[in-house]
Design an enzyme around this catalytic site. Sequence first.
Site, short mmCIF file in Angstrom:
data_model
loop_
_atom_site.label_atom_id
_atom_site.label_comp_id
_atom_site.label_asym_id
_atom_site.label_seq_id
_atom_site.Cartn_x
_atom_site.Cartn_y
_atom_site.Cartn_z
N ASP A 147 71.39 -8.83 66.25
CA ASP A 147 71.04 -9.03 67.66
C ASP A 147 69.52 -9.09 67.84
OD1 ASP A 147 73.65 -9.14 68.50
OD2 ASP A 147 73.81 -6.98 68.76
N ASN A 200 66.77 -9.09 77.21
CA ASN A 200 67.54 -7.86 77.45
C ASN A 200 66.93 -6.97 78.53
OD1 ASN A 200 69.78 -7.92 75.82
ND2 ASN A 200 69.00 -6.51 74.27
N ARG A 202 56.87 15.34 78.10
CA ARG A 202 57.98 16.04 78.76
C ARG A 202 58.70 15.13 79.73
NH1 ARG A 202 53.95 19.54 78.62
NH2 ARG A 202 53.40 19.11 80.77
N ASP A 230 63.07 10.59 81.75
CA ASP A 230 62.61 10.01 80.49
C ASP A 230 62.07 8.60 80.68
OD1 ASP A 230 63.33 12.32 79.31
OD2 ASP A 230 64.91 11.49 78.02
N TYR A 262 70.60 -0.92 75.90
CA TYR A 262 70.07 0.40 76.26
C TYR A 262 70.59 0.86 77.63
CZ TYR A 262 66.28 3.96 76.08
OH TYR A 262 65.55 5.11 76.02
N LEU A 283 73.35 0.43 79.07
CA LEU A 283 74.71 1.00 79.00
C LEU A 283 74.66 2.44 78.47
CD1 LEU A 283 77.72 0.15 79.43
CD2 LEU A 283 77.80 -0.39 77.01
N GLN A 297 61.48 -4.29 71.28
CA GLN A 297 60.79 -4.82 70.10
C GLN A 297 59.28 -4.89 70.21
OE1 GLN A 297 62.88 -8.55 69.76
NE2 GLN A 297 64.48 -7.66 68.49
N1 NAD Z 1 69.60 4.34 73.12
C1 NAD Z 1 69.85 3.05 73.04
O1 NAD Z 1 70.98 2.58 73.19
C2 NAD Z 1 68.72 2.11 72.80
C3 NAD Z 1 67.43 2.59 72.57
C4 NAD Z 1 66.40 1.67 72.37
C5 NAD Z 1 66.67 0.29 72.44
N2 NAD Z 1 67.93 -0.12 72.65
C6 NAD Z 1 68.24 -1.55 72.80
O2 NAD Z 1 67.96 -2.29 71.65
C7 NAD Z 1 67.63 -3.60 72.07
C8 NAD Z 1 66.94 -4.32 70.97
O3 NAD Z 1 67.89 -4.60 69.99
P1 NAD Z 1 67.50 -4.76 68.44
O4 NAD Z 1 68.70 -5.27 67.75
O5 NAD Z 1 66.21 -5.50 68.34
O6 NAD Z 1 67.14 -3.30 68.01
P2 NAD Z 1 68.11 -2.25 67.29
O7 NAD Z 1 68.55 -2.81 65.98
O8 NAD Z 1 67.44 -0.90 67.31
O9 NAD Z 1 69.27 -2.35 68.36
C9 NAD Z 1 69.92 -1.34 68.98
C10 NAD Z 1 71.39 -1.73 69.11
O10 NAD Z 1 71.59 -2.49 70.30
C11 NAD Z 1 72.40 -3.63 70.01
N3 NAD Z 1 72.12 -4.65 71.03
C12 NAD Z 1 70.97 -5.36 71.22
N4 NAD Z 1 71.09 -6.15 72.31
C13 NAD Z 1 72.35 -5.95 72.81
C14 NAD Z 1 73.06 -6.47 73.93
N5 NAD Z 1 72.51 -7.33 74.77
N6 NAD Z 1 74.33 -6.01 74.17
C15 NAD Z 1 74.90 -5.11 73.34
N7 NAD Z 1 74.27 -4.58 72.26
C16 NAD Z 1 73.01 -4.98 72.00
C17 NAD Z 1 72.05 -3.98 68.58
O11 NAD Z 1 73.08 -4.71 67.94
C18 NAD Z 1 71.93 -2.60 67.94
O12 NAD Z 1 73.17 -2.08 67.55
C19 NAD Z 1 66.79 -3.36 73.30
O13 NAD Z 1 66.74 -4.47 74.15
C20 NAD Z 1 67.42 -2.16 73.92
O14 NAD Z 1 68.31 -2.52 74.96
C21 NAD Z 1 68.95 0.75 72.82
N1 ATP Z 2 62.24 -13.94 60.46
C1 ATP Z 2 61.80 -12.79 60.95
N2 ATP Z 2 60.49 -12.52 60.93
C2 ATP Z 2 60.01 -11.36 61.38
N3 ATP Z 2 60.77 -10.38 61.87
C3 ATP Z 2 62.09 -10.58 61.93
C4 ATP Z 2 62.68 -11.79 61.47
N4 ATP Z 2 64.04 -11.69 61.65
C5 ATP Z 2 64.25 -10.48 62.16
N5 ATP Z 2 63.11 -9.80 62.35
C6 ATP Z 2 62.94 -8.42 62.84
O1 ATP Z 2 63.82 -7.59 62.10
C7 ATP Z 2 64.53 -6.74 63.01
C8 ATP Z 2 65.92 -6.47 62.46
O2 ATP Z 2 66.67 -7.64 62.51
P1 ATP Z 2 68.06 -7.67 63.23
O3 ATP Z 2 68.05 -6.85 64.47
O4 ATP Z 2 68.41 -9.09 63.35
O5 ATP Z 2 68.98 -6.98 62.17
P2 ATP Z 2 69.75 -5.65 62.27
O6 ATP Z 2 68.88 -4.56 62.82
O7 ATP Z 2 70.33 -5.48 60.89
O8 ATP Z 2 70.90 -6.08 63.30
P3 ATP Z 2 71.37 -5.51 64.72
O9 ATP Z 2 70.22 -5.65 65.68
O10 ATP Z 2 72.55 -6.37 65.06
O11 ATP Z 2 71.75 -4.09 64.52
C9 ATP Z 2 64.54 -7.49 64.33
O12 ATP Z 2 64.56 -6.65 65.45
C10 ATP Z 2 63.26 -8.23 64.28
O13 ATP Z 2 62.23 -7.39 64.82
#
Ligand code: NAD
Ligand code: ATP
Length: 280
Positions: free
Chosen positions: A65, A139, A150, A169, A182, A184, A239
């Site tokens: 994602d 997102n 705090r 927070d 996040y 949710l 991110q």
């Molecule tokens: N406590 C939390 O749930 C928490 C905390 C920080 C960030 N986040 C979320 O992580 C997102 C970034 O995702 P990432 O993959 O780059 O980082 P990440 O890998 O840390 O992702 C957190 C989780 O959120 C899921 N996710 C991302 N976008 C989603 C969506 N639109 N609907 C359902 N699940 C989703 C990802 O698959 C992953 O399991 C942020 O936009 C934020 O919403 C969640």
């Molecule tokens: N080609 C790329 N170059 C630089 N950064 C990247 C690239 N592809 C992915 N990333 C970074 O690597 C992080 C991890 O990738 P991604 O979230 O796709 O994988 P994951 O964490 O294994 O999957 P998920 O988000 O579904 O849990 C991304 O949030 C992004 O910041």
Amino acid sequence: MAILPFYKKVDIFTKQSEEAKKFSKELKTWLESKNIQSNIFENLSDLEKEENLKGTDLLVVVGGDGSLLITARRVAKFQIPIIGVNLGRLGFLTEINEDDAFEELETILSKPLCISKRMMLRVNLLREGNKILEADVLNDVVVNKAILARIVDVSVYVGDRYITTYNGDGIIVSTPNGSTAYALSAGGPIVYPMMEVFVLVPICPHTLTDRPIILPTLEPITIKMVSKEKDAWLTLDGQEGTQIFYGDEIVVKQSPYYAHIVRTPHKNYFDILREKLNWK
Ligand SMILES: NC(=O)c1ccc[n+]([C@@H]2O[C@H](COP(=O)([O-])OP(=O)(O)OC[C@H]3O[C@@H](n4cnc5c(N)ncnc54)[C@H](O)[C@@H]3O)[C@@H](O)[C@H]2O)c1
Ligand SMILES: Nc1ncnc2c1ncn2[C@@H]1O[C@H](COP(=O)(O)OP(=O)(O)OP(=O)(O)O)[C@@H](O)[C@H]1O
């Protein structure tokens, strides 16, 4: 099933893992065997050059994602349709599974693309009246305290109308697309992703009656940092982070751009909710 002849260029953006790169090469070879031109992009800067995406009919994101969010933020202004093959963990947005990828892509390319247009947010960070940052996100925009701080106090306005000051927070402004991320976890509602609303969700508010609010996108939401707490952050799509300070204003509007997410014919939104959120 025959691929329609008007699909001429399907590019790939790959996460930088060996597994994703290997899969991307296989996908490129498969596309070329179908007479479709394909480039693999590994670097984010490649997505910023419009000439790289000239004539691209579809951009396949190979990753999780996070990779899809990164891609969506960069290509929204070019209106390129995107779809994800999940080589990450949850894969809520990257809805094609690796094992079915070729079959699913063949089905998708045998019809006109079914595109779900998802609204995005445009965020501006203002400091002493100067614009420090402007960005579009798919997102969420999050203001929160750092680990050791705090509490953070933020006053929130819709247009020029004051809502309240949240102590807790932090606060999330989410799109419907981001409502399952996040927002949710912080107790927000699931909002059907084709809707166009702001979802305002306080994170662990100290006042227990502070509940999530859904707002129209007609007027901007302004978040003002009113605590002198130094450890507060603005985070975009989880991110990109920037430290914020007392007096800073974060203005969130609807972006003029949309993410063009291609849907697979085999799954609807409720199938994804059931599968990914472990519903029965
Ligand atoms: N406590 C939390 O749930 C928490 C905390 C920080 C960030 N986040 C979320 O992580 C997102 C970034 O995702 P990432 O993959 O780059 O980082 P990440 O890998 O840390 O992702 C957190 C989780 O959120 C899921 N996710 C991302 N976008 C989603 C969506 N639109 N609907 C359902 N699940 C989703 C990802 O698959 C992953 O399991 C942020 O936009 C934020 O919403 C969640
Ligand atoms: N080609 C790329 N170059 C630089 N950064 C990247 C690239 N592809 C992915 N990333 C970074 O690597 C992080 C991890 O990738 P991604 O979230 O796709 O994988 P994951 O964490 O294994 O999957 P998920 O988000 O579904 O849990 C991304 O949030 C992004 O910041």
